[in-house]
Design an enzyme around this catalytic site. Structure first.
Site, mmCIF file in Angstrom:
data_model
loop_
_atom_site.group_PDB
_atom_site.id
_atom_site.type_symbol
_atom_site.label_atom_id
_atom_site.label_comp_id
_atom_site.label_asym_id
_atom_site.label_seq_id
_atom_site.Cartn_x
_atom_site.Cartn_y
_atom_site.Cartn_z
ATOM 1 C CD GLU A 121 39.587 37.801 44.251
ATOM 2 O OE1 GLU A 121 38.717 38.275 43.491
ATOM 3 O OE2 GLU A 121 39.991 38.410 45.275
ATOM 4 C CG HIS A 122 40.905 40.438 39.835
ATOM 5 N ND1 HIS A 122 40.283 41.407 39.102
ATOM 6 C CD2 HIS A 122 40.652 40.711 41.135
ATOM 7 C CE1 HIS A 122 39.671 42.244 39.918
ATOM 8 N NE2 HIS A 122 39.879 41.850 41.159
#
Lengths: 427, 425
Positions: A72-73
């Site tokens: 996600e990051h």
């Protein structure tokens, strides 16, 4: 061809559109006429628990803990710059989150929706990981993990999950550990991305004063058809019994905090069961409940007392949480009350209040575009239907709820987790 | 969506915002009394005691069950400051009548419930009940402790206390712990009587009805009371006489720097809108001067933002700073202010601030509470505007007006909460 269904709710006067997009993606549009705020969320059925999986019957891949969150990051980094910087130009508020069972990317705005919508569809569809950028994130996420270690709410919950689950990965920190994330490579990130970020495994939900055409003109041009694959996630066998019934940790908190978790047999929880258990939890923990009064009169809780149903692939439990000067006494009182309630049944007037509270809460939720879009995503992944779920609450009967109560909340299969400050020992 | 104002009786108004978009309704009342050292604590305590029970629903559980049976309706109390006035807020909110399962009339019931807690609290022989008062005292003392633990809020409060020590605005919104602890059940009763007779009552309703029914319930409730409502007023200080810097040392990890300015302009003056925008450009958005230059480029602080108390004519810059950066941060902030006074404001900065302001105006009225606050917070302003009207006015402000507003800024007080340098909090 896109397949568009209109779903209406007579009870609330609202409607939404469910679009089976030709790309394989399911898109929900919930029009909110005359609202200025717009909200879009793009999610995949992939969270921290999906750490062993296989694609189309191939080999099982075991990936490092915390990789969904790491991914996600990294998604925000694009070949042509950071997605946050792109959003800054449109004025949208953008964010993302990874939970146990899903990863979601979202933004809200009042203006220039289409520009922000394009940014969202673009960066979530185009992964870009290199050795160097992956390395760089380890320090940042390492700090995030340490920050969670400092959070008493987080600790009290994970201590409970560790003592409830023997092997299910729901007991592991969503962000993983400093050691586990050190093993993450660009190749592994691509493996996860290519498995779970398939449009057939994803959902897009939009709420605001928008039309189907507003959404499709952009979605049609940006989303490419995606081949459907069979994705299987694997979890080790999880016994019915909890690991242990008590765990505590010292922590700098002004008031001790507790989580009391009841472990259930994991199964696919139906929409009707969800309505029934919501009402049961309201009977047990709402400020209008008899149990709340008993706990409050005995000074065993304060206004932070609450409960939740905690369920996902392979796990199902009910958690009561709050601050208490005497968590063990509070837990005892809760368990005794549940035992009595099972023996005597819920009183009709208590049921009626709880049903109305749960119903009122569900309908009030339709005021907010954020809540609507997030719920549509959660409901989609659980195969629930948004409006009939509200009807299920309204149609619930006392008999349904009493018989459901008989099947859940085994007072001999729960675990109490406590964090307490130096001087607050219950003895 | 615009507001329709009604006068219920002397010093009692009802503003109705009819909006069919929402599934819920809300009726909120701001009760305003002049801030004063002597009465701030007792008024605040009264507000919390009132929402905990009443004669008809004499304890928390019976009241909660009533609210529960109204589809989980809410009854809340809070205390704040509006200029030099102390504002006690009580609100009820719940499902709109259209959406109840059995066609219950929730809005009427909730209006009556609000009147129950205001006019028929649980009292006996000229006093509230010991148990109720003591319970809310404990809660309020806990709230003050929690505010002390929040060092950002605490530093802000200290700055206002020091800067406005000779003004009513310097009084804390809930009084002090000592004052709260000393209050008796009779004191609270007297404060309740005073509230009914003398406070200014500003009711705001957001929902899907025309408010007629609410107006008639309120008219009946106030009929018997002989009122002498207070004036709504706030003193604005136009000239700084005593510029100073105060430092407190404490065991905190991060130092706090608070800088208070007099803006020499406040609502209801017409120019105050330019001051609002000037404050946004300086430090009110993610593209502001303070955020970009002091925080991002120079990395001098963890947060750096400015806020404008528009009724009081005070602008406060707040920041969280490593102790060794205190001087540098202070200089950098004051330099940004000087820069604005010298006319260094770009069109991009102005447009970004206008965009952020108008976006937030439009976003606010998408919630019931936001709509309610939007209108009730304009009680003492020159005009009551819709978001569209406010956006138009903001967009019409010129660069010259913004610079003129900046030129009026006068540094008043600098407050520093300085870390002793220990590792522990």
């Amino acid at each position: 061809m896109n397949n568009i269904t209109e779903v209406k709710s007579a009870r609330t006067g609202d409607k939404y559109y469910k679009i089976e997009h030709f790309s394989g993606l399911t898109i929900y549009l919930y029009p909110k006429p005359d609202y200025n705020s717009k909200y879009a969320i793009f999610g995949t059925r992939y969270g921290s628990v999906n750490n062993a999986f296989r694609l189309d019957g191939g080999d099982v891949i075991r990936v490092p803990d915390g990789i969904a969150h790491y991914l996600e990051h990294k998604m925000f980094e694009c070949e042509d710059g950071d997605a946050f910087v792109k959003y800054a130009k449109t004025g949208a508020n953008a964010n993302a989150y990874t939970s146990f069972d899903k990863t979601c990317y979202l933004f809200s705005c009042t203006d220039r929706f289409d520009e922000s919508f394009r940014i969202l569809l673009d960066f979530v569809s185009r992964p870009y990981f290199t050795e160097q950028t992956v390395q760089k994130e380890q320090g940042i996420i390492g700090q995030e993990i340490r920050m969670y270690d400092d959070s008493p709410d987080w600790r009290v919950m994970f201590n409970m999950l560790e003592n409830m689950y023997h092997s299910h990965p729901v007991k592991l920190d969503i962000a993983g550990t400093v050691e586990s994330i050190a093993k993450i490579t660009p190749e592994l990130l691509y493996d996860c991305y290519n498995t779970f970020y398939n449009l057939n495994n994803m959902v897009l939900a939009v709420a605001g004063d928008l039309s189907v055409d507003d959404i499709l003109k952009t979605a049609d041009s940006m989303l490419k058809p995606c081949e459907k694959h069979e994705i299987e996630s694997f979890f080790e066998d999880e016994p019915y019994e909890v690991v242990s019934d008590y765990v505590e940790q010292k922590f700098p908190v002004s008031m001790p905090m507790f989580n009391l978790g009841f472990k259930e047999r994991a199964h696919e929880v139906s929409q009707k069961e969800m309505a029934e258990t919501s009402i049961i939890l309201s009977v047990l923990s709402s400020p209008s409940s008899q149990l709340y009064k008993m706990l409050d009169d005995a000074s065993l809780i304060n206004q932070s007392f609450t409960s939740e149903c905690f369920t996902g692939p392979g796990y199902y439990s009910f958690i009561f949480s709050g601050e208490s000067r005497a968590p063990k006494k509070a837990a005892e009182m809760i368990k005794n009350y549940i035992t009595d309630l099972k023996a005597n049944g819920i009183k009709p007037e208590d049921f009626e209040i709880a049903r109305k509270e749960v119903y009122g809460d569900a309908v009030s939720g339709l005021n907010s575009v954020d809540n609507i879009a997030n719920s549509l995503v959660g409901f989609h992944f659980n195969n629930y239907e948004f409006f009939s779920a509200i009807d299920d609450i309204a149609d619930c009967t006392l008999d349904d709820v009493n018989s459901r109560l008989g099947e859940i909340l085994d007072v001999n299969n729960c675990t109490l987790s406590v964090v307490f400050g130096e001087e607050d020992c219950e003895g | 969506m615009s507001i329709i104002q009604r006068e219920i009786c002397d010093g009692v108004t009802l503003g109705t915002i009819r909006d069919s978009r929402f599934k819920t309704m809300k009726l909120s009342v701001n009760m305003l009394l002049p801030l004063s050292e002597e009465t701030a604590a007792v008024n605040a305590l009264l507000c919390y005691v009132l929402v905990r029970s009443c004669e008809k629903y004499p304890d928390f559980t019976t009241l909660s069950r009533k609210l529960g049976s109204l589809y989980g309706a809410e009854l809340n109390g809070s205390v704040s400051k509006m200029g030099d006035m102390q504002c006690l807020n009580i609100s009820v909110g719940g499902l709109d009548d259209r959406y109840t399962i059995d066609k219950e009339q929730i809005s009427e019931e909730l209006t009556r419930l609000l009147c129950e807690v205001l006019f028929r609290p649980k009292v006996k022989d000229g006093a509230f009940y010991e148990l109720d008062v003591e319970q809310e005292k404990r809660q309020l003392l806990d709230t003050i402790d929690a505010e002390f633990n929040d060092k950002r809020a605490y530093a802000n409060q200290r700055l206002i206390e020091i800067m406005c020590e000779n003004e009513l605005y310097g009084v804390g919104r809930v009084g002090t712990k000592e004052q709260i602890s000393a209050l008796t059940t009779k004191d609270v009763y007297k404060a309740w009587q005073n509230l009914l007779l003398n406070a200014y009552f500003d009711f705001t309703y957001v929902g899907n009805s025309d408010g007629e029914q609410i107006a008639s319930v309120l008219e009946n409730s106030f009929k018997e009371i002989k009122r002498t409502p207070v004036e709504l007023s706030t003193d604005v200080v136009y000239t700084v006489f005593n510029q100073r810097e105060v430092v407190d040392e404490m065991d905190v990890a991060q130092s706090k720097l608070e800088i208070g300015f007099r803006t020499a302009c406040a609502e209801p003056e017409k120019e105050s809108l330019a001051t609002r925008l000037m404050c946004l450009i300086l430090g009110g958005t993610a593209s502001s001067k303070l955020f970009n230059n002091v925080r991002e480029k120079k990395s001098l602080c963890y947060y750096c933002a400015s806020r404008f108390a528009r009724l009081k004519g005070i602008m406060i810059v707040e920041s969280g700073v490593e102790t060794e950066n205190l001087e540098a941060a202070k200089e950098a902030i004051l330099a940004e202010v000087e820069d604005m006074k010298n006319g260094n404001v770009t069109d991009f900065e102005i447009e970004a601030a206008k965009l952020a302001a108008t976006n937030s105006f439009y976003g606010i009225i998408d919630t019931v509470s936001g709509t309610c606050n939007w209108y009730s917070s304009q009680l003492m302003d020159a005009t009551v505007d819709t978001p569209e009207q406010a956006a138009q006015k903001v967009n019409a402000v010129t660069k010259d007006e913004i610079i003129a507003a900046a030129k009026k800024l006068q540094l008043d007080t600098i407050y520093i909460l300085k870390s002793k340098g220990g590792e522990d909090e």
